[in-house]
Write an enzyme that holds these catalytic residues in place. Structure first.
Site, PDB file in Angstrom:
ATOM      1  N   TYR A 183      43.825  42.068  55.129  1.00 48.47           N
ATOM      2  CA  TYR A 183      44.837  42.801  55.875  1.00 48.47           C
ATOM      3  C   TYR A 183      44.443  43.095  57.321  1.00 48.47           C
ATOM      4  O   TYR A 183      44.998  43.978  57.943  1.00 48.47           O
ATOM      5  CB  TYR A 183      45.148  44.127  55.149  1.00 48.47           C
ATOM      6  CG  TYR A 183      46.029  43.957  53.919  1.00 48.47           C
ATOM      7  CD1 TYR A 183      46.215  42.716  53.333  1.00 48.47           C
ATOM      8  CD2 TYR A 183      46.664  45.048  53.351  1.00 48.47           C
ATOM      9  CE1 TYR A 183      46.999  42.569  52.212  1.00 48.47           C
ATOM     10  CE2 TYR A 183      47.458  44.909  52.216  1.00 48.47           C
ATOM     11  CZ  TYR A 183      47.622  43.660  51.659  1.00 48.47           C
ATOM     12  OH  TYR A 183      48.412  43.509  50.542  1.00 48.47           O
ATOM     13  N   ASP A 194      46.112  47.118  46.908  1.00 45.03           N
ATOM     14  CA  ASP A 194      47.517  47.322  47.256  1.00 45.03           C
ATOM     15  C   ASP A 194      48.388  47.024  46.033  1.00 45.03           C
ATOM     16  O   ASP A 194      49.260  47.804  45.648  1.00 45.03           O
ATOM     17  CB  ASP A 194      47.865  46.374  48.414  1.00 45.03           C
ATOM     18  CG  ASP A 194      49.210  46.687  49.035  1.00 45.03           C
ATOM     19  OD1 ASP A 194      49.800  47.722  48.688  1.00 45.03           O
ATOM     20  OD2 ASP A 194      49.671  45.885  49.871  1.00 45.03           O
ATOM     21  N   LYS A 250      37.282  39.002  42.606  1.00 46.47           N
ATOM     22  CA  LYS A 250      37.593  37.621  42.217  1.00 46.47           C
ATOM     23  C   LYS A 250      36.417  36.762  42.673  1.00 46.47           C
ATOM     24  O   LYS A 250      36.581  35.750  43.366  1.00 46.47           O
ATOM     25  CB  LYS A 250      38.915  37.196  42.893  1.00 46.47           C
ATOM     26  CG  LYS A 250      39.441  35.850  42.465  1.00 46.47           C
ATOM     27  CD  LYS A 250      40.103  35.859  41.093  1.00 46.47           C
ATOM     28  CE  LYS A 250      40.510  34.469  40.689  1.00 46.47           C
ATOM     29  NZ  LYS A 250      41.116  34.437  39.326  1.00 46.47           N
ATOM     30  N   ASP A 262      42.605  39.206  37.830  1.00 44.58           N
ATOM     31  CA  ASP A 262      43.739  38.765  36.998  1.00 44.58           C
ATOM     32  C   ASP A 262      43.637  39.355  35.599  1.00 44.58           C
ATOM     33  O   ASP A 262      44.622  39.829  35.028  1.00 44.58           O
ATOM     34  CB  ASP A 262      43.874  37.232  36.963  1.00 44.58           C
ATOM     35  CG  ASP A 262      42.550  36.508  36.973  1.00 44.58           C
ATOM     36  OD1 ASP A 262      41.527  37.148  37.269  1.00 44.58           O
ATOM     37  OD2 ASP A 262      42.515  35.308  36.675  1.00 44.58           O
TER      38      ASP A 262
END
Ligand code: NAD
Length: 338
Positions: free
Chosen positions: A123, A233, A175, A209
């Site tokens: 971001y 987020d 991840k 995930d």
């Protein structure tokens, strides 16, 4: 000494829910000095600037703000005030607690605090087009940045939060199997810091995930969570959904030099000025603010009063199926607090 707090009522339903919140905070018996400042459309109308220097000066001085939602003006080159505040005060941790308030829903025992890194990751706004076969927009690229300093301070904050709030476990979400450098670094630093707290707080890591699925299947397994900006987020809104949506979701933006507390929802222009808004999210944010300044007992009292008003007294605003106005609900909570 009264607590000196910058109060930004904001736009839309902001002034109504802020009034109700101030009344409840005053009912705690603590003393406050409210430095009322402008932000968002209210500030554009008055000064032409959605984030006037006087508002920034006030937060620099008080280091503590309670903020209503701000309408981001569309067009005209206005930057997002919320993003500007985050950058200006280096508010590196976004803290989003989500606890079941109304029993009998799908999830009765959710009590999760998600700590999201607020300044780095994907971001940072470093994006560019790359020309491919003569097409200037043939490829789009975004840069994600994780720094050792940035990861350390937010992960450490999550562990310190866990200890202060008598929490048992921190789950770091990543991840690192694919994004080996960025979220790999975040995980590596998480493991280092977890070792320092090993005797006090349990630690686990989870791939994002799987985490998204686990949250829906068995949310009770989570306690404090910490993750990078983009994952945070998305997961923080998912978690709000588990406990009844954004109407009951507070947030704190924590920096080393300032902290800003707010409701997660926006300015709800569709119901503004009609006394229909539910002030609970801003009230819960105010309870977080009290705990942040060490007034844990008053914070607990405010939170308990909100829950008792909604659950035991069944005083509810329209979004929760009731008929109470914003002011009636706020007054009922203030009576419970006092
Ligand atoms: P919103 O959260 O304002 O409204 C979404 C829906 O939820 C609406 O139907 C609204 O009536 C309802 N709602 C929201 N808060 C409520 C409350 N407390 N009580 C009862 N109902 C409530 O989202 P939006 O319509 O997408 O955004 C409106 C404006 O708010 C936009 O300008 C947006 O940029 C801004 N916004 C600001 C913040 C912030 O300042 N932190 C956050 C999100 C959106």
């Amino acid at each position: 000494m009264p607590y000196d707090i910058t109060l930004i009522p904001g736009d839309g339903i902001g002034p109504e829910i802020t009034d109700a919140t101030v009344k409840v905070l005053e009912a705690t018996g603590l003393a406050f000095t409210w430095d009322r400042q402008l932000g968002g459309m209210a500030a554009v109308d008055a000064t032409g600037d959605p984030l006037p220097p006087a508002t920034l000066d006030s937060i620099r001085r008080t280091k503590l703000a309670l903020k209503g939602p701000l309408t981001t003006p569309v067009g005209g080159g206005f930057r997002s005030v919320n993003v500007a505040l985050r950058k200006e005060f280096q508010l590196y941790a976004n803290v989003r607690p989500a606890k079941t308030i109304i029993p009998g829903g799908r999830f009765d025992h959710v009590d999760i605090v998600l700590v999201r890194e607020n300044l780095e990751g994907l971001y940072i706004g470093q994006e560019r087009w790359v020309e491919v076969d003569g097409d200037p927009h043939g490829q789009a690229e975004s840069v994600a940045v994780v720094t050792r300093v940035g990861a350390e301070r937010v992960i450490r904050y999550a562990f310190e939060y866990a200890i202060r709030h008598h929490r048992k476990k921190v789950t770091l979400v990543h991840k690192a199997n694919i994004l080996k450098y960025t979220t790999g670094l975040f995980l590596e630093i998480g493991r280092e810091i977890a070792a320092e707290y090993a005797d006090r707080v349990a630690f686990e890591d989870m791939i994002v995930d799987n985490c998204a699925m686990q949250l829906v299947i068995r949310p009770e397994q989570f306690d404090v969570m910490v993750t990078t900006n983009l994952f945070g987020d998305i997961l923080s809104d998912e978690i709000s959904g588990l406990v009844g949506g954004l109407g009951l979701a507070p947030g704190g933006n924590i920096g080393s030099d300032a902290a800003i507390f707010e409701a997660v929802h926006g300015s709800a222009p569709d119901i503004a000025g009609q006394g229909l808004a539910n002030p609970s999210a801003l009230l819960l944010a105010a309870a977080m603010m009290l705990e942040h300044i060490g007034e844990d007992e008053a914070g607990r009292r405010v939170r308990r009063a909100i829950i008792a008003t909604i659950v035991a007294d069944e005083v509810r605003t329209r979004d929760l199926g009731g008929t109470a106005s914003t002011q009636e609900f706020g007054d009922a909570v203030a009576r419970r607090v006092g």
